[in-house]
Design an enzyme around this catalytic site. Structure first.
Site, short mmCIF file in Angstrom:
data_model
loop_
_atom_site.label_atom_id
_atom_site.label_comp_id
_atom_site.label_asym_id
_atom_site.label_seq_id
_atom_site.Cartn_x
_atom_site.Cartn_y
_atom_site.Cartn_z
CG ASN A 37 -1.03 -0.24 2.52
OD1 ASN A 37 -0.40 -1.37 2.77
ND2 ASN A 37 -0.84 0.80 3.29
CG ASP A 38 -0.05 4.19 2.62
OD1 ASP A 38 -1.05 3.57 2.26
OD2 ASP A 38 -0.15 4.46 4.06
CG PHE A 97 1.15 1.30 10.49
CD1 PHE A 97 0.98 -0.06 10.32
CD2 PHE A 97 -0.24 1.72 10.85
CE1 PHE A 97 0.28 -0.82 10.48
CE2 PHE A 97 -1.15 0.78 11.13
CZ PHE A 97 -1.05 -0.41 10.87
C1 FRU Z 1 -3.14 4.52 4.90
C2 FRU Z 1 -2.73 3.88 5.95
C3 FRU Z 1 -1.68 4.59 6.89
C4 FRU Z 1 -0.95 3.46 7.75
C5 FRU Z 1 -0.70 2.50 6.61
C6 FRU Z 1 -0.76 0.95 7.26
O1 FRU Z 1 -3.21 3.66 3.76
O2 FRU Z 1 -3.78 3.24 6.80
O3 FRU Z 1 -2.46 5.28 7.87
O4 FRU Z 1 0.39 3.92 8.21
O5 FRU Z 1 -1.77 2.51 5.72
O6 FRU Z 1 -0.43 0.00 6.24
#
Ligand code: FRU
Length: 495
Positions: A37-38, A97
């Site tokens: 993800n991010d 995270f």
């Molecule tokens: C956003 C999020 C962040 C977090 C991460 C966890 O997509 O929820 O806030 O750090 O993904 O994977």
């Protein structure tokens, strides 16, 4: 010292990364395997650009978060590096995270991330404990700081949350480190807190940069804050948004707040607020400044709500947008693909003044790895056309289309027939501004995505498609008379 958890992730990468390379997008970043993800830590380091990402290597679902790692010289050709962080400490055992990265003056690479662990509250419920941690490295291997966490809940303003306190974006400014961090305030909605530090290990709260007050969603995730063309820009990714017209859709969204920061209170005084991307799949953008002064943004090209909806045989999940150059025009954030993409263009084909009034296709205009620019205008000045459509990634049964309708002044992107076997959000519509009735569109097509840039980047719309790679046809249709110019390039990259 490489922990057992990190070594296991690296061994897994060594064993499995090479299997799926022919299934991946050609020039969009993925994890290669597993889930991403991010984007994290998107920043220059020693003359290259590094990109980390939220990563669970072992499956195509979200799991305890690691940081995957890549670097590039030109934003298009990426070199994969071994996983950088694994959840291996008491304070991050439930996940490393999102966060940022910065080059230290002595040449070390500093990562700042949110360490997540769980605590049981007095009422028996289990909640997250989110604190900010750092790790120092050389561009490949990173050592977590012995006195982590460096910022915890004791440093949030009164009423702030220790459960939702995450995603530090770190940068250096006038010899100081600064960090913008997402937090939930007393009213339950998001706020972005600012911290400063002389050495990146000892931090001090500076002020509240911006707060939602329940206006744009609830918790604000993944902030980024930077100067651009004489203004200050804050990007946030709010959860639980409610729809506002065509501007914001419900759920997780992205918002840019443009204005000037008050030097004393630290608050961003807003002048304009709008969505960052009008498509289906865009979240958690991060930016960096290039050596030649450009502000470049990359985002997760995905939508949380539909992240469980993927074809059953996928061996990787999640991809990033193309890196995009940002600028401000008439108070709005504009974005265009990084100019380096042009070095990968081949086989130019152009047509001018093509009259579209029924379904047509054009010799040489097809493919799945493309950079297409279109100009569309009325073909008959005395009668405005009803709509114009371009169909992409098309075969006998599948297609994705982009439509413009002059009567509503809106563009619609529709991926209903793009290979998703799920009843999910497949359509978005948004108003666009035309000059002299002329619509300009640039479309970047890769194996699993469509990115649309309208009117020289005034608006962008990104969405994922899973249409089989063989669906290569492109066609155009209109009701009424439309005149179209088109320039098409194949995008080619050997890996
Ligand atoms: C956003 C999020 C962040 C977090 C991460 C966890 O997509 O929820 O806030 O750090 O993904 O994977």
């Amino acid at each position: 010292m490489i922990s057992k958890e990190l070594q296991t992730a690296r061994d897994f990468e060594d064993a499995y990364l090479h299997f799926h390379t022919n299934e991946l997008p050609k020039f969009h970043v993925t994890g290669g395997i597993g889930w991403i993800n991010d984007p994290n830590g998107f920043a220059p380091y020693k003359g290259e650009y590094h990109l980390f990402f939220q990563y669970y290597p072992y499956d195509v679902t979200w799991g305890p978060m690691h940081w995957g790692h890549l670097k590039t010289k030109d934003f298009i050709r990426w070199e994969r590096l071994p996983a950088a962080l694994a959840p291996d400490q008491e304070y991050d055992k439930n996940g490393c995270f999102s966060g940022g990265a910065v080059e230290m003056p002595d040449g070390r690479h500093l990562l700042m991330y949110t360490g997540v662990s769980k605590i049981r509250r007095d009422d028996g419920t289990v909640v997250d404990k989110q604190t900010q941690c750092v790790a120092i490295g050389d561009g490949v291997d990173y050592e977590k700081y012995e006195n982590n966490p460096v910022i915890d809940h004791t440093m949030v303003p009164e009423g702030g949350s220790s459960i939702d306190f995450r995603d530090p974006k770190i940068w250096r400014e006038n010899g100081m480190y600064r960090a913008a961090i997402g937090n939930r305030s007393e009213d339950g909605s998001g706020a972005i807190l600012l911290y400063k530090s002389v050495d990146a290990f000892h931090w001090e709260f500076e002020g509240v940069l911006a707060a939602s007050h329940n206006q744009y969603g609830r918790m604000w995730e993944c902030p980024d804050f930077f100067p651009l063309d004489g203004k200050d820009v804050l990007l946030v990714s709010p959860q639980e948004m409610t729809a506002i017209g065509f501007e914001f859709h419900p759920g997780n969204g992205t918002v840019c707040l443009i204005g000037r920061q008050n030097a004393e209170t630290k608050e961003l005084v807003r002048e304009n607020v709008h969505a960052i991307d009008y498509g289906v799949d865009f979240y958690a953008p991060q930016t960096l400044k290039t050596e030649d002064g450009r502000r470049v943004m990359i985002a997760w090209m995905q939508n949380w709500e539909t992240s469980a909806c993927k074809p059953g045989d996928m061996r990787f999940f999640g991809q990033m947008t193309l890196p995009r150059e940002l600028s401000l025009r008439e108070g709005r954030l504009c974005q265009n693909p990084v100019r380096e993409l042009e070095n990968y263009r081949e086989s130019k084909i152009t047509y001018q003044n093509v009259m579209v009034r029924s379904d047509i296709s054009l010799a040489g205009i097809s493919g799945r790895h493309l950079d297409i620019s279109l100009t569309v205008r009325p073909g008959n000045m005395s009668e405005m056309y009803k709509y114009f459509r371009i169909y992409l990634a098309k075969d006998g049964e599948r297609y994705t289309y982009i439509r413009y309708k002059p009567a509503t002044g809106t563009i619609r992107v529709d991926r209903t027939h793009s290979g998703f076997p799920y009843d999910i959000v497949n359509v978005r519509e948004f108003p666009v501004r035309l000059k002299d009735d002329t619509l300009k569109m640039r479309i970047i097509l890769d194996r699993c995505s469509v990115e649309l840039f309208v009117n020289d980047g005034e608006q962008a719309a990104s969405f994922v498609i899973y249409t089989p790679a063989e669906a290569e046809a492109i066609s155009f249709s209109a009701e009424g008379d439309v005149l179209m110019d088109i320039e098409k390039y194949d995008l080619s990259i050997d890996r």
